[in-house]
Design a protein around this motif. Sequence first.
Motif, PDB file in Angstrom:
ATOM      1  N   MET A  17       0.841  -1.198   0.000  1.00 48.89           N
ATOM      2  CA  MET A  17       0.000   0.000   0.000  1.00 48.89           C
ATOM      3  C   MET A  17       0.870   1.239   0.000  1.00 48.89           C
ATOM      4  SD  MET A  17      -2.933  -0.963   2.838  1.00 48.89           S
ATOM      5  CE  MET A  17      -3.894   0.535   2.564  1.00 48.89           C
ATOM      6  N   GLU A  18       0.335   2.312  -0.551  1.00 49.31           N
ATOM      7  CA  GLU A  18       0.996   3.602  -0.427  1.00 49.31           C
ATOM      8  C   GLU A  18       0.831   4.111   1.003  1.00 49.31           C
ATOM      9  OE1 GLU A  18      -0.509   6.440  -3.251  1.00 49.31           O
ATOM     10  OE2 GLU A  18       0.881   5.737  -4.799  1.00 49.31           O
ATOM     11  N   VAL A  19       1.821   4.853   1.460  1.00 44.73           N
ATOM     12  CA  VAL A  19       1.791   5.428   2.803  1.00 44.73           C
ATOM     13  C   VAL A  19       0.514   6.242   3.002  1.00 44.73           C
ATOM     14  CG1 VAL A  19       2.912   7.134   4.300  1.00 44.73           C
ATOM     15  CG2 VAL A  19       4.276   5.367   3.155  1.00 44.73           C
ATOM     16  N   ARG A  20       0.147   7.062   2.004  1.00 43.87           N
ATOM     17  CA  ARG A  20      -1.048   7.918   2.164  1.00 43.87           C
ATOM     18  C   ARG A  20      -2.298   7.075   2.407  1.00 43.87           C
ATOM     19  NH1 ARG A  20       0.267   9.138  -3.131  1.00 43.87           N
ATOM     20  NH2 ARG A  20       0.785  11.268  -2.539  1.00 43.87           N
ATOM     21  N   ALA A  21      -2.405   5.898   1.790  1.00 41.71           N
ATOM     22  CA  ALA A  21      -3.569   5.034   1.981  1.00 41.71           C
ATOM     23  C   ALA A  21      -3.580   4.436   3.395  1.00 41.71           C
ATOM     24  CB  ALA A  21      -3.592   3.932   0.932  1.00 41.71           C
ATOM     25  N   VAL A  22      -2.415   4.069   3.887  1.00 32.44           N
ATOM     26  CA  VAL A  22      -2.336   3.529   5.247  1.00 32.44           C
ATOM     27  C   VAL A  22      -2.707   4.611   6.254  1.00 32.44           C
ATOM     28  CG1 VAL A  22      -0.835   2.472   6.982  1.00 32.44           C
ATOM     29  CG2 VAL A  22      -0.592   1.821   4.573  1.00 32.44           C
ATOM     30  N   LEU A  23      -2.193   5.818   6.062  1.00 28.43           N
ATOM     31  CA  LEU A  23      -2.520   6.915   6.980  1.00 28.43           C
ATOM     32  C   LEU A  23      -4.011   7.218   6.968  1.00 28.43           C
ATOM     33  CD1 LEU A  23       0.518   9.286   6.357  1.00 28.43           C
ATOM     34  CD2 LEU A  23       0.129   7.763   8.314  1.00 28.43           C
TER      35      LEU A  23
END
Length: 112
Positions: free
Chosen positions: A7-13
């Motif tokens: 996953m992209e970091v932005r999606a996890v955040l």
Amino acid sequence: MAEGEVMEVRAVLALLEPVFREMLRADELRSTRFHLAPIDDPCGHALQPDDLVETNSAVVWWRIVGERGASGGLRLDDGPEMTARCVQSDLQDFIAESRFGWGELRGPHGLP
């Protein structure tokens, strides 16, 4: 999520933001900053929003009311609900041991 989920970091955040909103009071939330960092970085340097993470490659670092803490390794392969709940559990432990929330049990009510 499939085995080997990335996953992209932005999606996890975005997935984890409701955890912090649910677990913290308004004044605590206003002071909160959190980011993902590589699991092997003891200083917790932030990953960029478009960086990719996979299971156990990153942790969540947070600063709440001036106190700093971190989650265990993110288990993305377990699916979004379990990923959020594992971070919630680590955040609960942190809150209960913090100066601002000493001994308090706070639970999620509306997580995915």
